[in-house]
Scaffold this motif. Structure first.
Motif, PDB file in Angstrom:
ATOM      1  N   ASP A  13      26.633  20.257  35.526  1.00  0.00           N
ATOM      2  CA  ASP A  13      26.120  18.927  35.836  1.00  0.00           C
ATOM      3  C   ASP A  13      25.117  18.994  36.991  1.00  0.00           C
TER       4      ASP A  13
ATOM      5  N   ASP B 235      24.032  15.244  38.244  1.00  0.00           N
ATOM      6  CA  ASP B 235      24.260  15.026  39.668  1.00  0.00           C
ATOM      7  C   ASP B 235      25.461  15.801  40.201  1.00  0.00           C
ATOM      8  N   GLY B 236      25.971  16.724  39.403  1.00  0.00           N
ATOM      9  CA  GLY B 236      26.956  17.662  39.945  1.00  0.00           C
ATOM     10  C   GLY B 236      28.343  17.115  40.170  1.00  0.00           C
ATOM     11  N   ASP B 237      28.737  16.081  39.432  1.00  0.00           N
ATOM     12  CA  ASP B 237      30.082  15.548  39.676  1.00  0.00           C
ATOM     13  C   ASP B 237      30.993  15.583  38.461  1.00  0.00           C
ATOM     14  N   HIS B 238      30.513  16.021  37.314  1.00  0.00           N
ATOM     15  CA  HIS B 238      31.310  15.851  36.091  1.00  0.00           C
ATOM     16  C   HIS B 238      32.688  16.508  36.207  1.00  0.00           C
TER      17      HIS B 238
ATOM     18  N   ARG C 247      22.037  11.087  32.717  1.00  0.00           N
ATOM     19  CA  ARG C 247      21.158  11.500  33.810  1.00  0.00           C
ATOM     20  C   ARG C 247      20.202  12.603  33.454  1.00  0.00           C
TER      21      ARG C 247
END
Ligand code: ADP
Ligand code: ADP
Ligand code: MG
Ligand code: MG
Ligand code: MG
Ligand code: MG
Lengths: 337, 209, 337, 209
Positions: D30, D35-38, D178
């Motif tokens: 992610d 945005d790197g939160d999945h 995103r």
């Protein structure tokens, strides 16, 4: 000169003047900018019969000082080159532009350069018949204070002092009164800071120091200078006491004291982290029986994009609380107006 | 051979060139134990001085030195501005309105400069500042002047001593200026102001040859 | 969980709640914090007969949104996990806490997660008999808008919309009026951003993207996501038009227009650089015959410690100017009160 | 062999373990195009679900799925929260209050889940989302169920197809979520939601054996 550094600038040599142009346009209702020498004055200066409160220092600490120019705080700010104290010409011009007949109080952060340049300006102003007093702020407990050192640096306490003395001047307190008040505030305010990542001065092109991924600097100042101690990164619950304990021990602050707690960001610190640290500091103070009566949280005295924070504690009494609460209208601090 | 206003101006132009060449070095030294602006500050000051001299060279060495002093004070800022400014101001006062400077006058000017720096900055030898370069330079200059040396000889001796004095700052723990904030960690670094003093004197010596 | 990242935090999993604790203490005069689910409400909520203006989104964009809770702006903010939209529970709780009988307007930034979660909350609130309207902000011109994309992101325009609609609600404008006003503002505001350096999400421990020393990202959003284009670093005189021109061309804005210019910092950008960029943008607008009537400069919608900036332009008329100037009292924006 | 409430709860506990193990991988995927939160989001949700199941396991498979749905919706946030939440909610509705699920019920639940995700997210196959994993999974599950396969067979086929579907997202240019903000630059990366869907189905398949 080419841009040699990753910043939103054109030429490192003109960065301060270029930024002042934007500031002038952004805050035309609050301030006037003069460029040679560089001085930022409140739009209605000089205010007749009011003590002119003048400060200044190297640029790169914004919003300090120009962001505090306006009603209830500074009459003028003298922005030097980045991290370089202003010249006497600037300070003299500021005093001349803002003196309303009641004299001027110079608020000087304790750095050799600032002290010397303001000193010269004060002599020049006195020679012109303007009454000038100077107060030096030296609140940084990370630095040893003795006759055989340059003494402590002026850091976060400067913001609080400028607000409080500015409020007094606005109410018509005279030069003696403003000077005494400034000395009182300077005497009971203490600060300490840390950095997680350094900053890069535009003309230098390289970071002011380097830190490994797991290191931080304790006891940094506001000029990108390294701190006194490099330590491994730790959780906030252990970082905050590392700043707070030396502060509490220094004045000292103790149970029953009422204080203003100022949690300051160094320029590149997320507000999320500042609030987190602020919450811890409040808890620690409560545990020690110290009452936080007022607080300020945000990046108010910065070091370009440095990541880190400082804590400042000011011992309060009713007079200081009232002056802190008094209306202020500047680019960076505003309430009641 | 005496030293005229033109010669002094020429020497200051040479100093400006040398400062520009060493700008990055002085910035780097100051980044290590200070705030990284010393080279930038001096370069800004001497560049302004050259512009001023390009407009008009005052008639006496003392007037040239005074012009340098006011320019540095108005333009440099920081610690170096008032300190170098005061040094030039005291030197100017010391030489009065003589049309040419002999060896004794030059040595006297250097001594006055040192006294000015100490009066303003309150640093002593060993505090790891420009005083560590200037103090031995003044001693060396005085002794050469006293034993009949010429201007070039006085300045060569001063430069040599200043260079050694600057080197001597490396192991010191700073007690004045920003480097003092570092405490023990300031040791092992050359003081930028001492370095610039040595550069300045070496350039003056070169110009006097 | 251990701290695996260089930040002033304890545990990445509790960073938002930990920060809220500090915020609650710092701004007890302005706001109340509720933790499960996490909601920040103005201290005097619910305000009888006033439309409740509610927003929220992932954390890490501070001061957005919680910093805008207070008189004249938001009634409540719902802070999600870092860069993660809040859950319907949070939004529903916010609506329940702030509904003064006049219904609630939800201000939603256009991200799939935000839209879906607010949508669910709106349904739940409606099921409880609370009248709710939603307005989606999608002002980022860096992103293609079509039926076959997620549409444009909501960025800087959100701040302006919250201020203006908050002022209207404070004056007693009803839900229809607030909704119409919000749509009007959303329709005439455009933004674009750039990054010089990325940010690091606490739990991720690594930067959101990497940039070489001479590279920057054009068209970034506010979630540390990479932009649309990686370009070599250039002087500010060429960076600012790279943001401004796409904005001007999109609405479009043209000669004779009056605008609010919002120069926003991404969190790790020195104010000095922001003012510098702001000055350039003002000059470029003046050259195009566009009148800057109001301005906002500072880090108001951020991306943790990202270095970079965005520009937002809002077309103004007298109604919007008046609402912009109306008193506001929040942690991050305050005037007239 | 039918699938009881306990079995479903057990399978979801297994999913929680797998999500925790793959948290960092999903965060990394992610971060590349989102945005790197999945991974963090799903891990938060399934951790909460396990706590809830530790307290009390509802009596029917449908009730367990509904409990999962409400937990994910309340705790996850982001795009994945409502999408996975809706998927579980529709699956719960589809299985009704049956005490045990057979192969047909499981295939039907997967189809209902897909319809829910599409209804909410409006993504089509090829948009580079979890739909690219779930769509072929539903087709495979239905065909195994139609040809007499058991629950384990249905889920194994779904998992296999989901994994291929997830892989198929790599070359795609994202049109939803995103990753779409990246335009062409989203190509060359595995979609995190498609990856988590494949992981989830593979884990369910493993639990059903
Ligand atoms: N009190 C002092 N007396 C003599 N020299 C000093 C003193 N303080 C600083 N200096 C000199 O000034 C130099 C730093 O100058 P500069 O970097 O231009 O100013 P600043 O420290 O204000 O940034 C130091 O390297 C040192 O040689
Ligand atoms: N409209 C959509 N339809 C289906 N799936 C989507 C949609 N938008 C996003 N997704 C899925 O959600 C995943 C991202 O989830 P997550 O990172 O948790 O949420 P966010 O994008 O809000 O940060 C994507 O990888 C994609 O598979
Ligand atoms: Mg300096
Ligand atoms: Mg320096
Ligand atoms: Mg997210
Ligand atoms: Mg995500």
């Amino acid at each position: 000169m080419e841009v040699t550094v990753k910043k939103i600038i054109n030429d490192p040599a003109t960065v301060v003047a270029d930024a002042l142009r934007g500031m002038e346009l952004a805050h035309a209702d609050l301030l006037d900018v003069q460029y040679d020498p560089a001085v930022v004055v409140r739009v209605d200066a000089p205010v007749p019969r009011k003590v002119a409160v003048v400060s200044g220092g190297g640029s790169g600490h914004e919003p300090l000082h120009a962001g505090f120019v306006g009603r209830g705080m500074l009459d003028a700010a003298c922005p030097g080159a980045v991290f370089t104290s202003p010249t006497p010409d600037q300070v003299l011009a500021a005093v001349q532009r803002t003196n309303g007949g009641a004299g001027a109080l110079l608020i000087v952060k304790n750095y050799t350069g600032d002290v010397l340049n303001f000193e010269t300006a004060a002599e020049l102003a006195a020679a012109e018949g303007i009454e000038v007093r100077s107060v030096v702020v030296d609140d940084d407990v990370a630095v040893k204070d003795s006759l055989h050192t340059a003494g402590r640096r002026g850091v976060g306490g400067t913001v609080l002092l400028e607000k409080i003395v500015g409020a007094a001047a606005e109410r018509g307190v005279d030069l003696d009164g403003c000077e005494a008040l400034a000395r009182k505030v300077a005497g009971q305010v203490r600060s300490m800071g840390l950095a997680l990542a350094p900053c890069t001065v535009p003309h230098a092109g390289e970071p002011s120091f380097t830190l490994a991924d797991d290191e931080m600097e304790l006891g940094i100042g506001i000029h990108g200078e390294p701190g006194r101690q490099r330590v491994p990164v730790r959780p906030a619950d252990s970082l905050v006491p590392a700043l707070l304990d030396p502060i509490l021990g220094d004045l000292p602050f103790g149970a029953g004291d009422r204080v203003l707690l100022f949690t300051n960001g160094m320029g590149g610190t997320p507000l999320l982290e500042l609030y987190l640290a602020h919450g811890i500091a409040e808890r620690l103070l409560a545990e020690r029986g110290i009452t936080v009566r007022r607080r300020l949280v945000g990046p108010y005295i910065t070091s370009l994009e440095m990541q880190g924070m400082s804590l400042t504690l000011l011992k309060l009494d009713d007079e200081l609380v009232e002056l802190w609460d008094a209306p202020v209208r500047t680019a960076a601090l505003r309430w009641g107006l | 051979m005496g030293c005229t206003a033109e010669r002094v101006a020429e020497a200051l132009r040479a100093v400006a060139r040398v400062v520009a060449e060493h700008r990055e070095e002085l910035v780097r030294l100051d980044r290590e134990i200070g705030d990284g602006d010393h080279g930038e500050n001096l370069n800004r000051g001497f560049t302004a001085l050259v512009s001023k001299l390009d407009g008009d060279v005052p008639g006496t060495p003392g007037a040239v030195l005074k012009s340098a002093a006011t320019t540095l004070i108005s333009v440099v800022g920081g610690a170096a501005g008032p300190l170098y400014g005061t040094a030039f101001l005291r030197a100017a006062t010391s030489v009065g309105d003589a049309a040419e400077l002999d060896a004794g006058a030059v040595a006297g000017a250097l001594r006055a400069a040192l006294e000015g720096v100490v009066a303003r900055g309150k640093a002593a030898v060993g505090d790891k500042t420009m005083v560590d370069a200037l103090t031995p330079a003044v001693a060396a200059a005085s002794s050469v002047a006293a034993t009949g040396g010429d201007v070039a000889g006085v300045l060569a001796a001063a430069a040599e001593a200043a260079e050694q004095g600057a080197e001597s700052t490396v192991p010191l723990v700073a007690r004045k200026g920003r480097a003092s904030y570092l405490g023990e960690r300031s040791a092992g670094h050359l003081d930028p102001g001492a370095r610039s003093t040595a550069l300045l004197l070496r350039t003056l010596a070169g110009s006097a040859r």
